[in-house]
Design a protein around this motif. Structure first.
Motif, PDB file in Angstrom:
ATOM      1  N   LEU A 169       0.811  -1.221   0.000  1.00  0.00           N
ATOM      2  CA  LEU A 169       0.000   0.000   0.000  1.00  0.00           C
ATOM      3  C   LEU A 169       0.847   1.274   0.000  1.00  0.00           C
ATOM      4  O   LEU A 169       0.305   2.376  -0.017  1.00  0.00           O
ATOM      5  CB  LEU A 169      -0.956  -0.016   1.196  1.00  0.00           C
ATOM      6  CG  LEU A 169      -2.033  -1.118   1.120  1.00  0.00           C
ATOM      7  CD1 LEU A 169      -2.737  -1.280   2.461  1.00  0.00           C
ATOM      8  CD2 LEU A 169      -3.040  -0.815   0.024  1.00  0.00           C
ATOM      9  N   GLY A 170       2.181   1.101   0.040  1.00  0.00           N
ATOM     10  CA  GLY A 170       3.047   2.276  -0.070  1.00  0.00           C
ATOM     11  C   GLY A 170       3.358   2.907   1.272  1.00  0.00           C
ATOM     12  O   GLY A 170       2.961   2.409   2.328  1.00  0.00           O
ATOM     13  N   PRO A 171       4.108   4.019   1.224  1.00  0.00           N
ATOM     14  CA  PRO A 171       4.528   4.687   2.459  1.00  0.00           C
ATOM     15  C   PRO A 171       3.378   5.486   3.088  1.00  0.00           C
ATOM     16  O   PRO A 171       2.382   5.776   2.434  1.00  0.00           O
ATOM     17  CB  PRO A 171       5.633   5.633   1.996  1.00  0.00           C
ATOM     18  CG  PRO A 171       5.282   5.944   0.567  1.00  0.00           C
ATOM     19  CD  PRO A 171       4.599   4.717   0.028  1.00  0.00           C
ATOM     20  N   VAL A 172       3.557   5.835   4.338  1.00  0.00           N
ATOM     21  CA  VAL A 172       2.632   6.752   5.011  1.00  0.00           C
ATOM     22  C   VAL A 172       3.043   8.175   4.618  1.00  0.00           C
ATOM     23  O   VAL A 172       4.226   8.514   4.695  1.00  0.00           O
ATOM     24  CB  VAL A 172       2.714   6.576   6.543  1.00  0.00           C
ATOM     25  CG1 VAL A 172       1.747   7.505   7.247  1.00  0.00           C
ATOM     26  CG2 VAL A 172       2.441   5.119   6.922  1.00  0.00           C
ATOM     27  N   VAL A 173       2.095   8.960   4.167  1.00  0.00           N
ATOM     28  CA  VAL A 173       2.445  10.296   3.674  1.00  0.00           C
ATOM     29  C   VAL A 173       1.745  11.377   4.499  1.00  0.00           C
ATOM     30  O   VAL A 173       0.587  11.713   4.258  1.00  0.00           O
ATOM     31  CB  VAL A 173       2.065  10.453   2.183  1.00  0.00           C
ATOM     32  CG1 VAL A 173       2.547  11.805   1.654  1.00  0.00           C
ATOM     33  CG2 VAL A 173       2.643   9.319   1.354  1.00  0.00           C
ATOM     34  N   PRO A 174       2.445  11.928   5.508  1.00  0.00           N
ATOM     35  CA  PRO A 174       1.839  13.008   6.300  1.00  0.00           C
ATOM     36  C   PRO A 174       1.796  14.312   5.505  1.00  0.00           C
ATOM     37  O   PRO A 174       2.634  14.548   4.631  1.00  0.00           O
ATOM     38  CB  PRO A 174       2.774  13.154   7.501  1.00  0.00           C
ATOM     39  CG  PRO A 174       3.787  12.067   7.392  1.00  0.00           C
ATOM     40  CD  PRO A 174       3.800  11.607   5.979  1.00  0.00           C
ATOM     41  N   GLU A 175       0.807  15.123   5.812  1.00  0.00           N
ATOM     42  CA  GLU A 175       0.639  16.418   5.135  1.00  0.00           C
ATOM     43  C   GLU A 175       1.010  17.517   6.124  1.00  0.00           C
ATOM     44  O   GLU A 175       0.564  17.490   7.265  1.00  0.00           O
ATOM     45  CB  GLU A 175      -0.842  16.527   4.721  1.00  0.00           C
ATOM     46  CG  GLU A 175      -1.225  17.817   4.047  1.00  0.00           C
ATOM     47  CD  GLU A 175      -2.732  17.857   3.736  1.00  0.00           C
ATOM     48  OE1 GLU A 175      -3.383  16.790   3.650  1.00  0.00           O
ATOM     49  OE2 GLU A 175      -3.243  18.981   3.601  1.00  0.00           O
TER      50      GLU A 175
ATOM     51  N   GLU B 102      -1.922  20.466   7.914  1.00  0.00           N
ATOM     52  CA  GLU B 102      -3.162  19.934   7.370  1.00  0.00           C
ATOM     53  C   GLU B 102      -4.383  20.620   7.993  1.00  0.00           C
ATOM     54  O   GLU B 102      -4.473  20.745   9.210  1.00  0.00           O
ATOM     55  CB  GLU B 102      -3.203  18.420   7.669  1.00  0.00           C
ATOM     56  CG  GLU B 102      -4.397  17.735   7.105  1.00  0.00           C
ATOM     57  CD  GLU B 102      -4.362  16.219   7.315  1.00  0.00           C
ATOM     58  OE1 GLU B 102      -3.258  15.659   7.504  1.00  0.00           O
ATOM     59  OE2 GLU B 102      -5.435  15.621   7.302  1.00  0.00           O
TER      60      GLU B 102
ATOM     61  N   VAL C 159      -8.346  20.908   9.231  1.00  0.00           N
ATOM     62  CA  VAL C 159      -9.258  19.918   9.815  1.00  0.00           C
ATOM     63  C   VAL C 159     -10.135  19.315   8.716  1.00  0.00           C
ATOM     64  O   VAL C 159     -10.311  18.103   8.652  1.00  0.00           O
ATOM     65  CB  VAL C 159     -10.114  20.558  10.926  1.00  0.00           C
ATOM     66  CG1 VAL C 159     -11.162  19.568  11.440  1.00  0.00           C
ATOM     67  CG2 VAL C 159      -9.227  21.021  12.086  1.00  0.00           C
ATOM     68  N   PHE C 160     -10.670  20.196   7.856  1.00  0.00           N
ATOM     69  CA  PHE C 160     -11.448  19.732   6.706  1.00  0.00           C
ATOM     70  C   PHE C 160     -10.796  20.294   5.442  1.00  0.00           C
ATOM     71  O   PHE C 160     -10.485  21.477   5.382  1.00  0.00           O
ATOM     72  CB  PHE C 160     -12.902  20.204   6.804  1.00  0.00           C
ATOM     73  CG  PHE C 160     -13.595  19.728   8.055  1.00  0.00           C
ATOM     74  CD1 PHE C 160     -13.853  18.382   8.271  1.00  0.00           C
ATOM     75  CD2 PHE C 160     -13.974  20.639   9.045  1.00  0.00           C
ATOM     76  CE1 PHE C 160     -14.469  17.942   9.434  1.00  0.00           C
ATOM     77  CE2 PHE C 160     -14.596  20.211  10.207  1.00  0.00           C
ATOM     78  CZ  PHE C 160     -14.849  18.861  10.408  1.00  0.00           C
ATOM     79  N   HIS C 161     -10.617  19.428   4.441  1.00  0.00           N
ATOM     80  CA  HIS C 161      -9.955  19.888   3.219  1.00  0.00           C
ATOM     81  C   HIS C 161     -10.902  20.628   2.295  1.00  0.00           C
ATOM     82  O   HIS C 161     -10.493  21.445   1.483  1.00  0.00           O
ATOM     83  CB  HIS C 161      -9.324  18.701   2.490  1.00  0.00           C
ATOM     84  CG  HIS C 161      -8.124  18.160   3.196  1.00  0.00           C
ATOM     85  ND1 HIS C 161      -8.237  17.404   4.341  1.00  0.00           N
ATOM     86  CD2 HIS C 161      -6.800  18.285   2.951  1.00  0.00           C
ATOM     87  CE1 HIS C 161      -7.013  17.078   4.766  1.00  0.00           C
ATOM     88  NE2 HIS C 161      -6.131  17.606   3.934  1.00  0.00           N
TER      89      HIS C 161
END
Lengths: 103, 199, 115
Positions: free
Chosen positions: A13-19, A22, A24-26
């Motif tokens: 599933l690939g790496p964990v990608v933090p933003e 970020e 709360v709601f995009h």
């Protein structure tokens, strides 16, 4: 159920990608979807277990491709249709109306 | 697919949410102003600063720390933090020998009163898949490398308990006030993917 | 019931605990060795697949909660104890896993047998 939600130990599933920073709601709709949880829970009387199970029944490919609040939306629609608060036809008609610029 | 309306195209879920909200509002089942209040609560009032206050208090007050570890729900409520998705809390303490990491492999359970709503990565398939089977690999992606002598203890929150990690107090912080210490406590350190910030 | 804006702070601060105020005897005590049942229901369960058949140790008894497997389907709360159960990483993931790392999972009475 042995569903796609049961992710513990899955590979590929690939790496964990933090933003960074970020929100709360995009998007605005995510906040509305979030708030529908408490609002519909209060009048419709479904349980959190039923809500989770509705999410588990999302078709697997869509489950992986869609966002968290889309999962919630799917579960609200399921729980509310099951209890007769809304029908599929009502929802589809309103979606079509909104898409054509109506209220 | 072309969208007939003007302005930026709305994504499909955005329209579905609007449709559902409109129908439920017209039927008198929901009040859109209550939705506004809920959005505002989690955008501006509830978030990881709450958890940071709890952690900083535990660092400076041994009696509070003891209460926090023995009855987390009550100790957290001393700050007025309680309720939805924090009804039954457990606090787990990092030590020089044990590093705790929290995940929900089956959905995305998270302690809202102390951490707010979860970030996207916490809800993502890669985190949920690997935090249990490859915790050290996940920690490395967050820049956290732990010696083999440390036990990595991964908590899979499969039931209705909600977990908060009490990170170790960083060295060199003896002279800092509780408020200053709270600034070192990040959301990620209370999930367990990182340590608290150095001063 | 209609959720109104003035109710929001109370709903948020109160929530809804899944604890059940019922006296139910625990099937296990802290320190007991357990083996997770191998079940494959097509219905809701909160037992992750990776734990099936694995051996662990009861670390803490959290008390009595509604059982998700029945509660999700309108089949009642079936109140029972939920425990923090310790599993070694090697028990769950095999010999390539760290010999020091462990998992703690919240497991209901009905998911386990004595080992």
């Amino acid at each position: 159920m042995n569903g796609i939600h049961d992710l513990g130990g899955m590979h590929g599933l690939g790496p964990v990608v933090p933003e960074q920073d970020e929100p709360v709601f995009h998007e605005k709709w995510e906040g509305r979807a979030f708030a529908l949880f408490a609002s519909t829970f209060v009048f419709a009387g479904y349980t959190v277990d039923e809500f989770r199970h509705a999410i588990e029944k999302i078709p697997p490919a869509h489950y992986l491709e869609s966002s968290y609040y889309e999962h919630w939306l799917f579960a609200f629609e399921e729980a509310l249709m099951k209890r007769g608060f809304v029908t599929r036809e009502e929802l589809d008609a309103r979606i079509a109306q909104l898409k054509s610029g109506g209220p | 697919m072309p969208k007939p309306h003007q302005g930026p195209a709305e994504s499909d879920p955005a329209i579905r949410v609007r449709a559902l909200e409109a129908i439920l509002t017209e039927k008198g089942l929901i009040d859109p102003k209550a939705l506004d209040a809920l959005v505002d609560t989690y955008e501006s009032k509830v978030g990881p600063r709450n958890g940071a206050k709890v952690v900083a208090r535990a660092w400076v007050d041994p009696a509070y720390k003891q209460r926090l570890l023995s009855d987390a729900t009550a100790a957290i409520k001393e700050f007025g933090f309680s309720g939805l998705q924090g009804e039954d809390m457990v606090v787990v303490e990092n030590t020089p020998d044990v590093h705790n990491l929290v995940v929900c492999t089956l959905c995305s359970c998270y302690p809202w009163p102390t951490l707010g709503l979860p970030p996207v990565w916490y809800k993502s398939a890669p985190y949920r898949a690997r935090a249990v089977s490859d915790p050290r690999g996940v920690l490395k992606e967050f820049g956290t490398e732990l010696p083999e002598t440390v036990e990595v203890r991964t908590w899979d929150t499969t039931a209705e308990l909600r977990y908060l990690v009490l990170p170790e107090r960083p060295p060199g912080t003896d002279d800092m006030t509780e408020d200053q210490l709270a600034e070192l406590v990040t959301r990620d350190s209370m999930i367990g993917v990182t340590k608290a910030k150095a001063p | 019931m209609l959720l109104t804006p003035d109710m929001v702070p109370t709903v948020v601060a109160t929530g809804a605990s899944a604890r059940v105020d019922a006296h139910v005897a625990p099937r296990f005590r802290v320190g007991d060795r357990i083996r997770v049942r191998n079940h494959n229901p097509t219905t809701h369960t909160r037992l992750p697949g990776y734990l099936r058949g694995k051996r662990g140790t009861i670390e803490q008894d959290y008390g009595v909660f509604a059982f998700p497997d029945t509660h999700a389907h309108g089949l009642g709360e079936k109140p029972q104890h939920c425990y923090s159960v310790r599993f070694t990483a090697r028990e769950v993931w095999g010999p390539a896993a760290s010999d020091r790392d462990t998992l703690r999972v919240d497991v209901f009475d009905d998911y386990m047998d004595p080992d």
